[in-house]
Design a protein around this motif. Structure first.
Motif, PDB file in Angstrom:
ATOM      1  N   PHE A  23      41.340  35.982  36.232  1.00 49.10           N
ATOM      2  CA  PHE A  23      42.126  37.201  36.314  1.00 49.10           C
ATOM      3  C   PHE A  23      41.177  38.392  36.294  1.00 49.10           C
ATOM      4  O   PHE A  23      40.109  38.335  35.684  1.00 49.10           O
ATOM      5  CB  PHE A  23      43.104  37.317  35.141  1.00 49.10           C
ATOM      6  CG  PHE A  23      44.039  36.152  35.018  1.00 49.10           C
ATOM      7  CD1 PHE A  23      45.066  35.968  35.919  1.00 49.10           C
ATOM      8  CD2 PHE A  23      43.886  35.231  33.992  1.00 49.10           C
ATOM      9  CE1 PHE A  23      45.934  34.905  35.802  1.00 49.10           C
ATOM     10  CE2 PHE A  23      44.745  34.155  33.866  1.00 49.10           C
ATOM     11  CZ  PHE A  23      45.777  33.992  34.775  1.00 49.10           C
ATOM     12  N   PRO A  24      41.576  39.513  36.928  1.00 52.14           N
ATOM     13  CA  PRO A  24      40.701  40.693  36.914  1.00 52.14           C
ATOM     14  C   PRO A  24      40.827  41.470  35.619  1.00 52.14           C
ATOM     15  O   PRO A  24      41.927  41.682  35.106  1.00 52.14           O
ATOM     16  CB  PRO A  24      41.213  41.517  38.097  1.00 52.14           C
ATOM     17  CG  PRO A  24      42.652  41.134  38.224  1.00 52.14           C
ATOM     18  CD  PRO A  24      42.737  39.693  37.808  1.00 52.14           C
ATOM     19  N   ALA A  26      40.481  45.106  33.596  1.00 51.95           N
ATOM     20  CA  ALA A  26      40.900  46.447  34.014  1.00 51.95           C
ATOM     21  C   ALA A  26      39.806  47.157  34.810  1.00 51.95           C
ATOM     22  O   ALA A  26      40.097  48.037  35.619  1.00 51.95           O
ATOM     23  CB  ALA A  26      41.289  47.279  32.802  1.00 51.95           C
ATOM     24  N   CYS A  27      38.540  46.767  34.596  1.00 56.34           N
ATOM     25  CA  CYS A  27      37.447  47.379  35.350  1.00 56.34           C
ATOM     26  C   CYS A  27      37.260  46.729  36.714  1.00 56.34           C
ATOM     27  O   CYS A  27      36.461  47.191  37.526  1.00 56.34           O
ATOM     28  CB  CYS A  27      36.137  47.308  34.563  1.00 56.34           C
ATOM     29  SG  CYS A  27      35.421  45.638  34.469  1.00 56.34           S
ATOM     30  N   GLY A  28      37.988  45.626  36.973  1.00 57.39           N
ATOM     31  CA  GLY A  28      37.890  44.935  38.254  1.00 57.39           C
ATOM     32  C   GLY A  28      37.077  43.663  38.225  1.00 57.39           C
ATOM     33  O   GLY A  28      37.105  42.884  39.182  1.00 57.39           O
ATOM     34  N   THR A  29      36.343  43.412  37.163  1.00 60.54           N
ATOM     35  CA  THR A  29      35.518  42.206  37.069  1.00 60.54           C
ATOM     36  C   THR A  29      36.394  40.964  36.893  1.00 60.54           C
ATOM     37  O   THR A  29      37.246  40.936  36.002  1.00 60.54           O
ATOM     38  CB  THR A  29      34.550  42.298  35.883  1.00 60.54           C
ATOM     39  OG1 THR A  29      33.695  43.425  36.055  1.00 60.54           O
ATOM     40  CG2 THR A  29      33.697  41.029  35.766  1.00 60.54           C
ATOM     41  N   PRO A  30      36.230  39.926  37.730  1.00 54.67           N
ATOM     42  CA  PRO A  30      37.004  38.703  37.532  1.00 54.67           C
ATOM     43  C   PRO A  30      36.513  37.934  36.305  1.00 54.67           C
ATOM     44  O   PRO A  30      35.316  37.728  36.133  1.00 54.67           O
ATOM     45  CB  PRO A  30      36.757  37.912  38.823  1.00 54.67           C
ATOM     46  CG  PRO A  30      35.449  38.428  39.336  1.00 54.67           C
ATOM     47  CD  PRO A  30      35.367  39.872  38.917  1.00 54.67           C
ATOM     48  N   THR A 114      38.851  52.803  45.100  1.00 55.80           N
ATOM     49  CA  THR A 114      38.779  51.542  45.823  1.00 55.80           C
ATOM     50  C   THR A 114      40.116  50.816  45.734  1.00 55.80           C
ATOM     51  O   THR A 114      40.732  50.777  44.670  1.00 55.80           O
ATOM     52  CB  THR A 114      37.684  50.651  45.212  1.00 55.80           C
ATOM     53  OG1 THR A 114      36.453  51.381  45.214  1.00 55.80           O
ATOM     54  CG2 THR A 114      37.518  49.370  46.016  1.00 55.80           C
ATOM     55  N   PRO A 115      40.601  50.246  46.839  1.00 53.88           N
ATOM     56  CA  PRO A 115      41.865  49.514  46.775  1.00 53.88           C
ATOM     57  C   PRO A 115      41.809  48.381  45.754  1.00 53.88           C
ATOM     58  O   PRO A 115      40.746  47.818  45.479  1.00 53.88           O
ATOM     59  CB  PRO A 115      42.020  48.967  48.209  1.00 53.88           C
ATOM     60  CG  PRO A 115      41.175  49.864  49.063  1.00 53.88           C
ATOM     61  CD  PRO A 115      40.033  50.277  48.191  1.00 53.88           C
ATOM     62  N   ARG A 116      42.953  48.070  45.196  1.00 52.78           N
ATOM     63  CA  ARG A 116      43.008  46.983  44.215  1.00 52.78           C
ATOM     64  C   ARG A 116      42.633  45.657  44.864  1.00 52.78           C
ATOM     65  O   ARG A 116      42.933  45.419  46.031  1.00 52.78           O
ATOM     66  CB  ARG A 116      44.416  46.868  43.631  1.00 52.78           C
ATOM     67  CG  ARG A 116      44.891  48.075  42.857  1.00 52.78           C
ATOM     68  CD  ARG A 116      46.260  47.815  42.253  1.00 52.78           C
ATOM     69  NE  ARG A 116      46.754  48.984  41.556  1.00 52.78           N
ATOM     70  CZ  ARG A 116      47.642  49.833  42.056  1.00 52.78           C
ATOM     71  NH1 ARG A 116      48.116  49.622  43.258  1.00 52.78           N
ATOM     72  NH2 ARG A 116      48.041  50.876  41.363  1.00 52.78           N
ATOM     73  N   PRO A 117      42.002  44.770  44.105  1.00 52.62           N
ATOM     74  CA  PRO A 117      41.724  43.426  44.622  1.00 52.62           C
ATOM     75  C   PRO A 117      43.026  42.652  44.739  1.00 52.62           C
ATOM     76  O   PRO A 117      44.059  43.061  44.207  1.00 52.62           O
ATOM     77  CB  PRO A 117      40.798  42.827  43.554  1.00 52.62           C
ATOM     78  CG  PRO A 117      41.177  43.558  42.301  1.00 52.62           C
ATOM     79  CD  PRO A 117      41.523  44.952  42.721  1.00 52.62           C
ATOM     80  N   TRP A 140      46.703  44.263  36.496  1.00 51.86           N
ATOM     81  CA  TRP A 140      46.266  44.427  37.887  1.00 51.86           C
ATOM     82  C   TRP A 140      46.580  45.831  38.397  1.00 51.86           C
ATOM     83  O   TRP A 140      45.791  46.423  39.142  1.00 51.86           O
ATOM     84  CB  TRP A 140      46.942  43.374  38.749  1.00 51.86           C
ATOM     85  CG  TRP A 140      46.651  43.480  40.219  1.00 51.86           C
ATOM     86  CD1 TRP A 140      45.508  43.103  40.859  1.00 51.86           C
ATOM     87  CD2 TRP A 140      47.541  43.989  41.226  1.00 51.86           C
ATOM     88  NE1 TRP A 140      45.624  43.351  42.205  1.00 51.86           N
ATOM     89  CE2 TRP A 140      46.852  43.878  42.460  1.00 51.86           C
ATOM     90  CE3 TRP A 140      48.826  44.495  41.205  1.00 51.86           C
ATOM     91  CZ2 TRP A 140      47.432  44.286  43.663  1.00 51.86           C
ATOM     92  CZ3 TRP A 140      49.396  44.897  42.401  1.00 51.86           C
ATOM     93  CH2 TRP A 140      48.708  44.788  43.613  1.00 51.86           C
ATOM     94  N   LEU A 141      47.718  46.393  37.960  1.00 56.54           N
ATOM     95  CA  LEU A 141      48.047  47.766  38.334  1.00 56.54           C
ATOM     96  C   LEU A 141      47.081  48.772  37.719  1.00 56.54           C
ATOM     97  O   LEU A 141      46.978  49.905  38.180  1.00 56.54           O
ATOM     98  CB  LEU A 141      49.478  48.107  37.903  1.00 56.54           C
ATOM     99  CG  LEU A 141      50.613  47.500  38.717  1.00 56.54           C
ATOM    100  CD1 LEU A 141      51.959  47.937  38.158  1.00 56.54           C
ATOM    101  CD2 LEU A 141      50.512  47.888  40.197  1.00 56.54           C
TER     102      LEU A 141
END
Length: 245
Positions: A23-24, A26-30, A114-117, A140-141
């Motif tokens: 899961f990502p 909040a900073c975008g890191t999986p 940057t668009p969301r993953p 994710w939001l």
């Protein structure tokens, strides 16, 4: 992607290849819970909400948050919980400093977000899965600190985040208007953004009332992917915190 590890069912002894879900942050890191390959799984005979989550720290931004506890269903019928390395925040070492952010040059506009993953849904088989799916979608939001709210019977709230309250209805009956009004009252009392997730949809008067109050409504399908069902939900998706990778 997490590496596959070999785990055993404590009930029947069968070996399974298991890959923890990713899961990502909040900073975008999986992130994936680090399952101990040599740890013994525990058969779940009595489930509690607290046991459904683990505390993990993101190595990139240092954020500590709740993540779904790794589990698998054995063919013998046992539900097995797997041990995770460094579950507690105080076992994961000192906080990791966030990456330094260079100041923007004077007179230069900041880059566009940057668009969301892609969102990775959680398949819904139980009421707990519905909560997990809603929590991961809110993360994710871009909402930070999303977690179980505790005693739902006392507050009427299932999930909390930073400036966020959410309610999840995992029943097979259409969500009634009273539940929507309850969420709106909690939002007004706490000055928070709200979101409602329902597995079976909403009664007609509940939909109308949500539109009047501006309460975002989502429907969860069995794949665990929330779908917006009113304008307030569409607006939440557009204007909610955006994750910058």
């Amino acid at each position: 992607m997490a590496e596959s590890v070999l785990v055993s069912c404590p009930a029947c002894g069968r070996k399974h290849g298991y890959t923890a879900p990713t899961f990502p942050c909040a900073c975008g890191t999986p992130l994936s819970p680090p399952v101990q390959p040599d740890g013994r799984g525990v058969e779940i005979r009595h489930r509690t909400w607290a046991d459904c989550w683990v505390r993990l720290r993101c190595p990139d931004c240092g954020r500590t948050d709740d993540w779904p506890q790794p589990e698998f269903d054995c063919v013998c019928g046992a539900l097995v919980r797997l041990p995770v390395a460094g579950e507690a925040a105080d076992e994961a070492g000192p906080p990791v400093p966030s990456r330094p952010v260079a100041p923007e040059p004077a007179g230069q506009a900041p880059p566009p977000p940057t668009p969301r993953p892609p969102f990775h849904p959680v398949t819904i088989r139980t009421a707990r899965d519905a909560l997990t799916a809603a929590a991961q979608y809110l993360k994710w939001l871009g909402f930070a600190g999303v977690r179980l709210a505790g005693d739902r019977t006392a507050s009427g709230i299932d999930l909390r985040g930073d400036g966020l309250v959410a309610q999840v209805d995992p029943t097979t009956q259409s969500t009634p208007v009273r539940e929507v009004e309850c969420l709106w009252l909690n939002c007004a009392h706490e000055d928070a953004t709200g979101a409602f997730f329902s597995l079976a949809g909403y009664a007609h008067d509940a939909r109308l009332r949500a539109d009047q109050l501006g309460v975002p409504l989502f429907v969860l399908d069995l794949t665990g992917t929330p779908q917006p069902v009113n304008d307030a939900a569409d607006e939440l998706i557009r204007s909610g915190p955006v994750v910058n990778l």
